[in-house]
Design a protein around this motif. Sequence first.
Motif, short mmCIF file in Angstrom:
data_model
loop_
_atom_site.label_atom_id
_atom_site.label_comp_id
_atom_site.label_asym_id
_atom_site.label_seq_id
_atom_site.Cartn_x
_atom_site.Cartn_y
_atom_site.Cartn_z
N ASN A 57 0.81 -1.22 0.00
CA ASN A 57 0.00 0.00 0.00
C ASN A 57 0.85 1.27 0.00
O ASN A 57 2.08 1.22 0.00
CB ASN A 57 -1.02 -0.01 1.15
N GLY A 58 0.16 2.42 0.01
CA GLY A 58 0.85 3.70 -0.08
C GLY A 58 1.74 4.02 1.09
O GLY A 58 2.59 4.92 1.00
N LEU A 59 1.57 3.31 2.20
CA LEU A 59 2.43 3.50 3.37
C LEU A 59 3.61 2.54 3.34
O LEU A 59 4.40 2.52 4.29
CB LEU A 59 1.62 3.29 4.65
N GLY A 60 3.72 1.75 2.29
CA GLY A 60 4.80 0.80 2.18
C GLY A 60 4.55 -0.52 2.89
O GLY A 60 5.47 -1.33 3.05
N VAL A 61 3.31 -0.76 3.30
CA VAL A 61 2.97 -2.02 3.99
C VAL A 61 2.81 -3.12 2.94
O VAL A 61 1.95 -3.05 2.07
CB VAL A 61 1.68 -1.88 4.81
N ASP A 62 3.65 -4.13 3.05
CA ASP A 62 3.62 -5.27 2.14
C ASP A 62 2.65 -6.30 2.74
O ASP A 62 3.01 -7.10 3.60
CB ASP A 62 5.02 -5.86 2.00
N HIS A 63 1.39 -6.26 2.28
CA HIS A 63 0.37 -7.11 2.88
C HIS A 63 0.69 -8.60 2.81
O HIS A 63 0.57 -9.30 3.83
CB HIS A 63 -0.99 -6.84 2.23
N PRO A 64 1.11 -9.14 1.67
CA PRO A 64 1.45 -10.56 1.66
C PRO A 64 2.59 -10.91 2.60
O PRO A 64 2.55 -11.96 3.26
CB PRO A 64 1.84 -10.82 0.19
N ALA A 65 3.57 -10.04 2.71
CA ALA A 65 4.71 -10.31 3.60
C ALA A 65 4.26 -10.35 5.05
O ALA A 65 4.76 -11.17 5.84
CB ALA A 65 5.80 -9.25 3.39
N VAL A 66 3.34 -9.47 5.43
CA VAL A 66 2.84 -9.47 6.81
C VAL A 66 2.11 -10.78 7.09
O VAL A 66 2.31 -11.41 8.14
CB VAL A 66 1.90 -8.27 7.05
N ALA A 67 1.27 -11.23 6.16
CA ALA A 67 0.55 -12.49 6.35
C ALA A 67 1.52 -13.66 6.46
O ALA A 67 1.35 -14.55 7.30
CB ALA A 67 -0.43 -12.71 5.20
N ARG A 68 2.54 -13.67 5.62
CA ARG A 68 3.54 -14.75 5.68
C ARG A 68 4.26 -14.75 7.03
O ARG A 68 4.53 -15.81 7.60
CB ARG A 68 4.55 -14.58 4.55
N SER A 69 4.55 -13.55 7.54
CA SER A 69 5.24 -13.44 8.82
C SER A 69 4.38 -13.98 9.97
O SER A 69 4.85 -14.72 10.84
CB SER A 69 5.62 -11.98 9.08
N ILE A 70 3.10 -13.61 9.97
CA ILE A 70 2.20 -14.09 11.02
C ILE A 70 2.07 -15.61 10.93
O ILE A 70 2.08 -16.31 11.95
CB ILE A 70 0.82 -13.43 10.89
#
Length: 354
Positions: free
Chosen positions: A261-274
């Motif tokens: 997203n525009g804030l630089g949040v890598d959504h797939p990477a966050v899900a993989r980390s969790i």
Amino acid sequence: MRRFTLTALAAVTLGTALSAVPAHAHEKTPDLADCTATACHFAVPPGTYDVKVLLGGSAESSTGITGETRRSLLPETPAAAGERVARSFTVNVRTPEGEPTGPDGTAGLDLVIGGSAPALADIRVTPARRDSRQILLVGDSTVCDQPGDPYAGWGQQLPQFLRKGVSVANYADSGESTVSYLANPRLWATVRPLIHPDDLVLLQLAHNDKTTDGATYRANLETLVSGVREKGGTPVLVTPIVRRWFNSDGTLNNDTALLVNGLGVDHPAVARSIAADRDVPLVDLTAKTKALVESLGVEASKALYLYNEKRDNTHTSVHGATVYAELVREELVAQHLVPGPVFRTSPTLSNGAS
């Protein structure tokens, strides 16, 4: 999900094939559905139901069944002339029948008899067994039961791959982020009480988290995971499908395509980390759809999305949603989250499949 015991089973027998409205089609009794050559309606309350159909007629036929809000419940199934082919599936009936924040729809169970040469010889609807499993879906417009053609969500196509004994309860909703899904009482607060032990809950939210910061996005996904586990269900994190947004070199290695997203949040990477940190099963649909879209290339990949119809590179066509549902099915089987025999092996079934 509530289970109901009906004193009279909703059932209708239609002779060798439906070529015209049956003689009893206009009888209005509380336990007998009306059927025509192309549709059936069963006046049953919300719940989970097993549907058994007998397909075929005097001529060669090919029959598929959809229901409720455009859900694909049985893929097109051929039958030779004079042959009868039995199939069964389990369906979720709820109000609203489609998106949780949408209109109520029609009460009861509505089925549409389609295919290139439809022939329905018999159909019976009975309450599902109490030990039937359900796959609940939490997601956005790329997952939901889309109300209007040509749109389709992959969750809308998933039921056709399941045999009797497992239903899909699709609570994905257009426009939802992790923030709004948790906040709206018609969404997570409604879904969570429906989770039973051994149910799967597939969680795909990211497309609308455009302004959600990384810490909040992670905390929201963890809240969903914890809520599923507290009810005895199995959470499955599903990374979002890619947007069809190519670089000049024919790859999708850019933020728009890969849901950063525009804030630089890598959504797939966050899900993989969790998933790694909390031992949560992960369906990396981002990686799988990226590989598929890139392999098809700029032109052929248009058919997966609504580019030709709407210049839309986010939402999928019926074809694309079906292909993506197959990717989900493959991962659920590969990770032993659902036994392989529960799934149909192909949209075009052999006559021996049930």
